[in-house]
Design an enzyme around this catalytic site. Structure first.
Site, short mmCIF file in Angstrom:
data_model
loop_
_atom_site.label_atom_id
_atom_site.label_comp_id
_atom_site.label_asym_id
_atom_site.label_seq_id
_atom_site.Cartn_x
_atom_site.Cartn_y
_atom_site.Cartn_z
N GLY A 55 0.79 -1.24 0.00
CA GLY A 55 0.00 0.00 0.00
C GLY A 55 0.81 1.28 0.00
N ASP A 114 -5.03 2.61 10.63
CA ASP A 114 -6.43 2.25 10.82
C ASP A 114 -6.57 1.62 12.21
OD1 ASP A 114 -9.10 1.68 10.15
OD2 ASP A 114 -8.61 -0.21 9.19
N LYS A 142 -7.23 7.11 10.29
CA LYS A 142 -8.63 6.89 10.69
C LYS A 142 -8.62 6.64 12.19
CE LYS A 142 -10.22 4.00 6.89
NZ LYS A 142 -10.74 2.63 6.64
N VAL A 164 -11.29 3.37 1.89
CA VAL A 164 -10.80 4.17 0.77
C VAL A 164 -9.86 3.37 -0.13
CG1 VAL A 164 -11.08 6.41 1.92
CG2 VAL A 164 -8.94 5.13 2.23
N ASP A 170 -5.69 -0.46 -2.03
CA ASP A 170 -6.41 -1.34 -2.95
C ASP A 170 -7.74 -1.84 -2.41
OD1 ASP A 170 -5.19 -3.10 -0.95
OD2 ASP A 170 -5.84 -4.74 -2.26
N ARG A 176 -5.06 0.51 -6.93
CA ARG A 176 -3.86 1.15 -6.37
C ARG A 176 -3.38 2.30 -7.27
NH1 ARG A 176 -2.14 -2.08 -2.12
NH2 ARG A 176 -2.21 -4.33 -2.44
P1 5GP Z 1 -4.12 -1.31 10.44
O1 5GP Z 1 -3.16 -2.44 10.65
O2 5GP Z 1 -3.73 0.00 11.08
O3 5GP Z 1 -5.54 -1.71 10.74
O4 5GP Z 1 -4.23 -1.06 8.92
C1 5GP Z 1 -3.19 -0.72 8.18
C2 5GP Z 1 -3.29 -1.40 6.85
O5 5GP Z 1 -4.62 -1.79 6.49
C3 5GP Z 1 -2.86 -0.37 5.83
O6 5GP Z 1 -1.50 -0.56 5.54
C4 5GP Z 1 -3.74 -0.68 4.66
O7 5GP Z 1 -3.05 -1.56 3.81
C5 5GP Z 1 -4.96 -1.37 5.21
N1 5GP Z 1 -6.09 -0.44 5.30
C6 5GP Z 1 -6.60 0.16 6.41
N2 5GP Z 1 -7.66 0.94 6.09
C7 5GP Z 1 -7.82 0.83 4.76
C8 5GP Z 1 -8.75 1.41 3.82
O8 5GP Z 1 -9.64 2.22 4.12
N3 5GP Z 1 -8.58 1.07 2.52
C9 5GP Z 1 -7.62 0.18 2.11
N4 5GP Z 1 -7.57 -0.07 0.81
N5 5GP Z 1 -6.73 -0.37 2.96
C10 5GP Z 1 -6.83 -0.05 4.26
MG MG Z 2 -0.87 -1.82 4.09
#
Ligand code: 5GP
Ligand code: MG
Length: 193
Positions: A55, A114, A142, A164, A170, A176
């Site tokens: 990402g 996230d 977020k 998003v 993606d 992407r």
């Molecule tokens: P976390 O581990 O903080 O929950 O999420 C991080 C990873 O989840 C990011 O690197 C991303 O790849 C994916 N991610 C989190 N939110 C989104 C989103 O709204 N859209 C997409 N496409 N990927 C997300």
């Molecule tokens: Mg990621």
């Protein structure tokens, strides 16, 4: 039906402006670190950027060109959203981390913060190597969805709790290359995995 893009959340111009500002800010902070260490910013091997694949690839590619600092790059791959999924299944390292980060100034780069699981994991494992400094930068944040305690040092944009795509992010491997941060049509969005 494959989900369609419904609307733009952050435009190309907004992204470019913010990436430029962040690149300068990070470069300034890294140069201050190097000066404090008694190193010249031209000393080799002192600054290592760790973009989290896949990402962060587009954000990292743009950010490094706004960072006038001598740096090297060590990629890491983390999987958290396998397949057609819009919620994290927990972060897992899917590749080895660079193993020579002791004494280095490390900046971890991700597309979005996230739940926090991805960055919490990557920074925890890097910290075990004893870097001289360890910071993290994300294009998007977020806050609403945090499940582990983690704050990034630099945040591009705060966004609401919406899934998003674009600019590296993606849906099931697609979108992407979409040049803006966009929201998918919720009516067409599956929530399964
Ligand atoms: P976390 O581990 O903080 O929950 O999420 C991080 C990873 O989840 C990011 O690197 C991303 O790849 C994916 N991610 C989190 N939110 C989104 C989103 O709204 N859209 C997409 N496409 N990927 C997300
Ligand atoms: Mg990621």
């Amino acid at each position: 039906m494959f989900p369609e893009i419904a609307r733009t959340l952050v435009t190309k111009e907004q992204i470019a402006g913010r990436v430029r500002e962040m690149g300068q800010a990070v470069a300034d902070d890294l140069r201050a670190d190097l000066a404090r260490d008694g190193h010249s910013e031209l000393d080799e091997g002192r600054v290592v950027l760790v973009p989290i694949m896949t990402g962060a690839m587009i954000f990292a590619a743009d950010l490094i060109r706004e960072m006038p600092v001598k740096l090297s790059i060590g990629l890491v791959t983390v999987s958290s959203y396998p397949g057609q999924s819009v919620s994290s299944k927990g972060a897992k390292l899917a590749s080895a981390l660079p193993d020579d980060l002791a004494g280095k100034h490390v900046l971890v780069i991700d597309d979005i913060l996230d739940s926090g699981q991805t960055l919490e994991l990557v920074t925890r494992v890097i910290a075990e190597q004893g870097p001289a400094s360890l910071r993290s930068i994300v294009l998007l944040n977020k806050t609403a969805r945090r499940s582990v305690e983690f704050e990034a040092d630099y945040v591009g944009f705060e966004i609401p709790d919406e899934f998003v795509v674009g600019y590296g992010l993606d849906y099931d491997g697609y979108y992407r290359n979409h040049p803006e941060i966009a929201v998918l049509d919720p009516a067409s969005l599956g929530v399964g995995g």
